[in-house]
Design a protein around this motif. Structure first.
Motif, PDB file in Angstrom:
ATOM      1  N   CYS A 210       0.835  -1.414   0.091  1.00  0.00           N
ATOM      2  CA  CYS A 210       0.018   0.059  -0.024  1.00  0.00           C
ATOM      3  C   CYS A 210       0.852   1.368  -0.012  1.00  0.00           C
ATOM      4  N   ASP A 216      -5.148   4.087   2.358  1.00  0.00           N
ATOM      5  CA  ASP A 216      -4.914   2.619   1.603  1.00  0.00           C
ATOM      6  C   ASP A 216      -4.670   1.546   2.392  1.00  0.00           C
ATOM      7  N   TYR A 220      -7.141  -1.602   2.388  1.00  0.00           N
ATOM      8  CA  TYR A 220      -6.799  -2.978   2.201  1.00  0.00           C
ATOM      9  C   TYR A 220      -7.219  -3.807   3.374  1.00  0.00           C
ATOM     10  N   SER A 249      -6.773  -3.043  -5.909  1.00  0.00           N
ATOM     11  CA  SER A 249      -6.181  -2.762  -6.905  1.00  0.00           C
ATOM     12  C   SER A 249      -6.947  -1.705  -7.910  1.00  0.00           C
ATOM     13  N   ARG A 252      -7.577   1.258  -6.003  1.00  0.00           N
ATOM     14  CA  ARG A 252      -6.591   2.333  -6.043  1.00  0.00           C
ATOM     15  C   ARG A 252      -6.220   2.971  -7.283  1.00  0.00           C
ATOM     16  N   ASP A 255      -8.964   5.631  -7.332  1.00  0.00           N
ATOM     17  CA  ASP A 255      -8.496   6.680  -6.711  1.00  0.00           C
ATOM     18  C   ASP A 255      -7.183   7.554  -7.131  1.00  0.00           C
ATOM     19  N   SER A 360       0.402  -2.629  -6.668  1.00  0.00           N
ATOM     20  CA  SER A 360      -0.938  -2.763  -6.214  1.00  0.00           C
ATOM     21  C   SER A 360      -1.729  -2.146  -7.363  1.00  0.00           C
TER      22      SER A 360
END
Length: 574
Positions: A210, A216, A220, A249, A252, A255, A360
């Protein structure tokens, strides 16, 4: 603007002191007594706007004496407030946060933020009893750094929130401990709940995966715990952590595009072009990739303005390094960007260096575990996870319809004659900004007795986040949106919202109106509905609708703003 923000911050502190009876009107001096209307009757936003308009009006009319009088008045109010508050030994901390919720990225927004930052710095230097603290995301901070000629004055007061591995481990451990009774000692919770990953503790793998980003790491861990619960495991196994990587994933990657879309509009289009390629690229491969981007009409249409500035390979590599998309390999060592402003500078890039996309992000982009040295025969893919659009429309049509909403909302007057137009605008907001969670949208319908008119009703299909919370808390499998094209809402409007609530569709109504402020008596009506039916009426204004539209324009998949409105409502009715 700086003077207006300083005066607005001081008035906000005085308003809170008077509200909590920490300060009484008899203690105010003459300059503050004259300020009481702004202190007690205005919100912070309206207060600052009023001060700024007054000062700009004097400048526009060439009334220099009037302008100087206003500047001196602001200084005197700040000085007198500090003296009055000095009777109490406590320091008043003013926390300014969530700037990005209503952030539209415009030049005027950057200038207003710049004025806020300078106001905070000046007040910290001159006021003993008032300490403003402004929290900013790094990408918004960089916008100010790029245009402020006096940025060096701000840098001395900037502190980066840097987390050590030990602090992150402890923070997550305390979150994991919360529902446990009895609570295990610190240092044992990870071992109690998570299996080892090989010979190393799970916390080491999670922090590396992360990139030591606090939010994050929490996301997770939450996904891993959910996976373990779904599989009925007593502990979070390696298989659960691996399953969480897929969902994390995808989250992320979205984001990442959201976070930097203000600085680099539609950057998700560029990230999307890596789909299906490799985890590692040589510098010549990066050069070839850039050339393919420059030849891509869609990318250049939305990203050309900033992409042309970073078309040189070393600049492009530095950009994607600075946002955490990839790291740089020199020999056997891969260096990824750490957390904090000081970590944004990349290591030296040589001809033998390669760039490695962070693990990630690899699963969301469906990357192959190999090194690409040449892209000559490879066609960049357009499909991926980032561009979710409603109603099978393309990005250009989507952007155009969103911009039209902003224009139409400003141009539509209040009053019965324009009710249908306002209802149409709200329907477009629901359709284009909430399509991930609300669908099967239908316009107002009358019931069998011809009494009930619902302006919009949408099915709540969310499986997580804010809208899932609404399903759990208010049985809101359907969400009613009431559109009131007027600047004042009355008791009858809340009675109408209450009438809509039932066990079949749920007990949540979104009430949209054209006013600027939510009044205290509005919360009293919501409290009555909450106590009687355990229902909720969430009030949205034009400014809130515009926030949702601007987030959609920037492809931001975020629920923070509507969650904040809900939290504010809950606190006011509790």
């Amino acid at each position: 603007m700086v003077a207006s923000f300083k005066r607005g911050i001081v008035d906000e502190v005085l308003a809170e002191q008077l509200r909590t009876h920490s300060l009484y009107p008899r203690q105010l001096v003459d300059s503050l007594i004259a300020e009481r209307n702004y202190i007690e009757s205005y919100t912070f936003d309206l207060r600052v706007l009023a001060f700024a308009e007054e000062a700009y009006d004097a400048l526009k009319r060439g009334r220099d004496k009037e302008w100087l009088r206003l500047m001196n008045k602001a200084k005197q109010i700040v000085k007198d407030a500090d003296i009055v508050l000095g009777a109490d030994s406590r320091t008043n901390l003013v926390l300014i946060d969530r700037i990005d919720d209503a952030w539209d990225g415009s030049d005027s927004a950057v200038l207003a933020l710049m004025a806020t930052m300078h106001a905070c710095v000046e007040m910290s230097a001159t006021c003993e009893r008032i300490r403003p603290m402004l929290f900013l995301r790094e990408n918004i901070f960089e916008r100010v750094r790029a245009i402020d000629p006096e940025f060096t004055r701000l840098e001395t007061c900037v502190v980066s929130l840097d987390w050590t591995r030990q602090q992150l481990q402890e923070m997550v451990e305390r979150r994991l401990q919360l529902p446990l009774n009895p609570k295990p000692p610190l240092g044992e919770t990870w071992k109690l709940l998570f299996d080892m990953v090989g010979s190393a503790p799970a916390s080491e793998m999670i922090l590396d995966y992360c990139q030591q980003r606090p939010r994050d790491v929490l996301t997770y861990c939450s996904l891993a715990v959910e996976s373990a619960q779904a599989s009925r495991h007593q502990r979070v196994t390696v298989e659960d952590m691996d399953a969480a990587k897929v969902r994390f994933s995808e989250s992320r990657l979205k984001d990442l595009g959201d976070e930097y879309s203000e600085n680099f509009p539609q950057i998700q289009l560029v990230l999307n072009r890596f789909h299906g390629l490799a985890t590692e690229f040589t510098v010549p491969a990066v050069t070839a990739f850039i050339q393919k981007l420059l030849a891509d009409s869609e990318v250049m249409s939305y990203c050309g303005q900033w992409l042309s500035r970073v078309a040189a390979p070393h600049l492009f590599i530095e950009l994607l390094y600075s946002i955490g998309f990839w790291g740089i390999r020199s020999g056997a060592v891969v260096e990824y960007r750490g957390v904090g402003l000081r970590s944004a500078s990349p290591p030296t890039i040589s001809s033998s260096s390669t760039v490695v996309i962070h693990p990630s992000l690899a699963r969301a982009l469906d990357l192959q575990a190999k090194v690409i040295g040449d892209l000559e025969d490879i066609v960049l893919q357009r499909e991926g996870l980032l561009l979710e659009l409603p109603e099978a429309i393309d990005l250009e049509q989507y952007q155009e319809r969103l911009r039209r909403i902003l224009t139409d909302l400003d141009a539509t007057p209040t009053g019965n004659d324009y009710d249908d137009e306002y209802e149409r605008i709200v329907g477009e907001v629901i359709r284009l900004c909430f399509f991930r969670w609300l669908n099967n949208l239908e316009p107002h319908r009358q019931d069998n007795e011809g009494r009930v008119i619902r302006d919009w009703i949408a099915a709540n299909v969310a499986e997580q986040g804010f809208w899932q919370l609404m399903k759990d808390k208010y049985d809101a499998c359907q969400v009613i949106w009431e559109c009131k094209n007027k600047s004042l809402i009355e008791a009858a409007d809340f009675h109408q919202a209450e009438y809509y609530m039932n066990s079949a569709i749920g007990r949540l109504v979104i009430l949209c109106f054209r006013g600027d402020d939510i009044e205290k008596h509005h919360y009293q009506h919501i409290r009555r509905i909450s106590e009687k039916l355990k229902g909720m009426v969430l009030i949205l204004r034009d400014r809130d609708l515009k926030v949702f539209v601007r987030q959609a324009i920037n492809q931001k998949v975020k629920e923070e703003h509507i969650r904040q409105l809900f939290d504010t409502t809950i606190r006011n009715v509790s």
